[in-house]
Scaffold this motif. Structure first.
Motif, PDB file in Angstrom:
ATOM      1  N   UNK A 217      26.952   3.176 -27.419  1.00  0.00           N
ATOM      2  CA  UNK A 217      27.619   3.929 -28.478  1.00  0.00           C
ATOM      3  C   UNK A 217      28.377   5.079 -27.812  1.00  0.00           C
ATOM      4  N   UNK A 218      29.715   4.991 -27.755  1.00  0.00           N
ATOM      5  CA  UNK A 218      30.491   6.056 -27.100  1.00  0.00           C
ATOM      6  C   UNK A 218      30.343   7.396 -27.835  1.00  0.00           C
ATOM      7  N   UNK A 219      30.376   8.464 -27.080  1.00  0.00           N
ATOM      8  CA  UNK A 219      30.214   9.809 -27.643  1.00  0.00           C
ATOM      9  C   UNK A 219      31.250  10.116 -28.723  1.00  0.00           C
ATOM     10  N   UNK A 220      32.481   9.618 -28.573  1.00  0.00           N
ATOM     11  CA  UNK A 220      33.527   9.914 -29.556  1.00  0.00           C
ATOM     12  C   UNK A 220      33.310   9.182 -30.889  1.00  0.00           C
ATOM     13  N   UNK A 221      32.296   8.311 -30.967  1.00  0.00           N
ATOM     14  CA  UNK A 221      31.984   7.588 -32.201  1.00  0.00           C
ATOM     15  C   UNK A 221      30.872   8.267 -33.001  1.00  0.00           C
ATOM     16  N   UNK A 222      30.357   9.373 -32.488  1.00  0.00           N
ATOM     17  CA  UNK A 222      29.220  10.039 -33.121  1.00  0.00           C
ATOM     18  C   UNK A 222      29.650  11.113 -34.111  1.00  0.00           C
ATOM     19  N   UNK A 223      28.832  11.286 -35.147  1.00  0.00           N
ATOM     20  CA  UNK A 223      29.056  12.371 -36.092  1.00  0.00           C
ATOM     21  C   UNK A 223      28.383  13.647 -35.571  1.00  0.00           C
ATOM     22  N   UNK A 224      28.478  14.777 -36.264  1.00  0.00           N
ATOM     23  CA  UNK A 224      27.851  16.019 -35.773  1.00  0.00           C
ATOM     24  C   UNK A 224      26.334  15.931 -35.590  1.00  0.00           C
ATOM     25  N   UNK A 225      25.675  14.980 -36.219  1.00  0.00           N
ATOM     26  CA  UNK A 225      24.225  14.802 -36.043  1.00  0.00           C
ATOM     27  C   UNK A 225      23.898  13.893 -34.859  1.00  0.00           C
ATOM     28  N   UNK A 226      24.918  13.486 -34.102  1.00  0.00           N
ATOM     29  CA  UNK A 226      24.780  12.620 -32.928  1.00  0.00           C
ATOM     30  C   UNK A 226      24.368  11.199 -33.310  1.00  0.00           C
ATOM     31  N   UNK A 227      24.784  10.767 -34.511  1.00  0.00           N
ATOM     32  CA  UNK A 227      24.572   9.405 -34.995  1.00  0.00           C
ATOM     33  C   UNK A 227      25.919   8.707 -35.039  1.00  0.00           C
ATOM     34  N   UNK A 228      25.908   7.371 -34.981  1.00  0.00           N
ATOM     35  CA  UNK A 228      27.150   6.627 -35.156  1.00  0.00           C
ATOM     36  C   UNK A 228      27.726   6.989 -36.517  1.00  0.00           C
ATOM     37  N   UNK A 229      28.975   7.450 -36.536  1.00  0.00           N
ATOM     38  CA  UNK A 229      29.650   7.771 -37.788  1.00  0.00           C
ATOM     39  C   UNK A 229      29.765   6.487 -38.602  1.00  0.00           C
ATOM     40  N   UNK A 230      29.283   6.518 -39.846  1.00  0.00           N
ATOM     41  CA  UNK A 230      29.214   5.321 -40.680  1.00  0.00           C
ATOM     42  C   UNK A 230      30.541   4.613 -40.855  1.00  0.00           C
ATOM     43  N   UNK A 231      31.638   5.359 -40.854  1.00  0.00           N
ATOM     44  CA  UNK A 231      32.946   4.740 -41.025  1.00  0.00           C
ATOM     45  C   UNK A 231      33.341   3.839 -39.870  1.00  0.00           C
ATOM     46  N   UNK A 232      32.748   4.029 -38.703  1.00  0.00           N
ATOM     47  CA  UNK A 232      33.055   3.185 -37.547  1.00  0.00           C
ATOM     48  C   UNK A 232      32.205   1.914 -37.513  1.00  0.00           C
ATOM     49  N   UNK A 233      31.160   1.869 -38.322  1.00  0.00           N
ATOM     50  CA  UNK A 233      30.264   0.715 -38.315  1.00  0.00           C
ATOM     51  C   UNK A 233      31.021  -0.576 -38.603  1.00  0.00           C
ATOM     52  N   UNK A 234      31.966  -0.517 -39.519  1.00  0.00           N
ATOM     53  CA  UNK A 234      32.744  -1.702 -39.879  1.00  0.00           C
ATOM     54  C   UNK A 234      33.532  -2.283 -38.718  1.00  0.00           C
ATOM     55  N   UNK A 235      33.939  -1.441 -37.779  1.00  0.00           N
ATOM     56  CA  UNK A 235      34.653  -1.940 -36.602  1.00  0.00           C
ATOM     57  C   UNK A 235      33.742  -2.850 -35.788  1.00  0.00           C
ATOM     58  N   UNK A 236      32.517  -2.406 -35.560  1.00  0.00           N
ATOM     59  CA  UNK A 236      31.550  -3.239 -34.841  1.00  0.00           C
ATOM     60  C   UNK A 236      31.279  -4.537 -35.610  1.00  0.00           C
ATOM     61  N   UNK A 237      31.072  -4.419 -36.917  1.00  0.00           N
ATOM     62  CA  UNK A 237      30.779  -5.595 -37.740  1.00  0.00           C
ATOM     63  C   UNK A 237      31.927  -6.596 -37.660  1.00  0.00           C
ATOM     64  N   UNK A 238      33.147  -6.117 -37.818  1.00  0.00           N
ATOM     65  CA  UNK A 238      34.312  -7.006 -37.788  1.00  0.00           C
ATOM     66  C   UNK A 238      34.422  -7.720 -36.444  1.00  0.00           C
TER      67      UNK A 238
END
Length: 149
Positions: A47-68
């Motif tokens: 999980x690249x650092x630029x994909x994380x939200x301020x809580x250091x979790x994968x930002x939910x909006x990027x999840x769809x990119x992985x799914x696709x």
């Protein structure tokens, strides 16, 4: 044999080579393919650092990119090397079960149903300990590129 299979995978998966905007965003060229067979793929992903939200979790909006990307990769396993088609996502449902913390996760794409022109694919996100974090269902429309010209 393993080297030949890896070359086939690299040739087939344009988004896992540098130069594809979605693949570059998630740094897909650094992913490790663990398993590929008809209707099933497993990939070790960071999980690249630029994909994380301020809580250091994968930002939910990027999840769809992985799914696709995993859904399309799974659909590609249904065709031989000479097939010339596009996979177009026509529906996606994502269930967030736990925060995706990284730094690594396992993505598993699994064919649920193959139809004449559409396929249904499930994508599972698990952490290295096997905890389920995300579950998604994607409907893909398979288009023969020869018929599109």
């Amino acid at each position: 044999m393993a080297e030949q299979q890896q070359k086939k995978i690299e040739r087939d998966l344009i988004f896992m080579r540098p130069g594809h905007c979605a693949g570059d965003l998630v740094e897909a060229s650094k992913w490790k393919i663990l398993r590929e067979e008809r209707g099933l793929v497993e990939v070790d992903v960071h999980v690249p650092a630029h994909m994380l939200n301020p809580r250091r979790q994968l930002f939910g909006g990027f999840t769809g990119t992985y799914v696709d990307m995993i859904s399309i990769y799974t659909a590609r396993t249904l065709y031989d090397e000479q097939a010339d088609f596009w996979a177009t996502t026509i529906n996606m449902r994502i269930d967030y079960l736990e925060p995706v913390m990284g730094p690594r996760m396992l993505l598993r794409g699994e064919l649920i149903k193959e139809g004449k022109s559409t396929s249904l694919v499930a994508t599972h996100f698990t952490d290295p300990a096997g905890n389920k974090m995300v579950y998604a269902i994607t409907t893909l429309r398979m288009l023969d590129k020869r018929l599109l010209d």
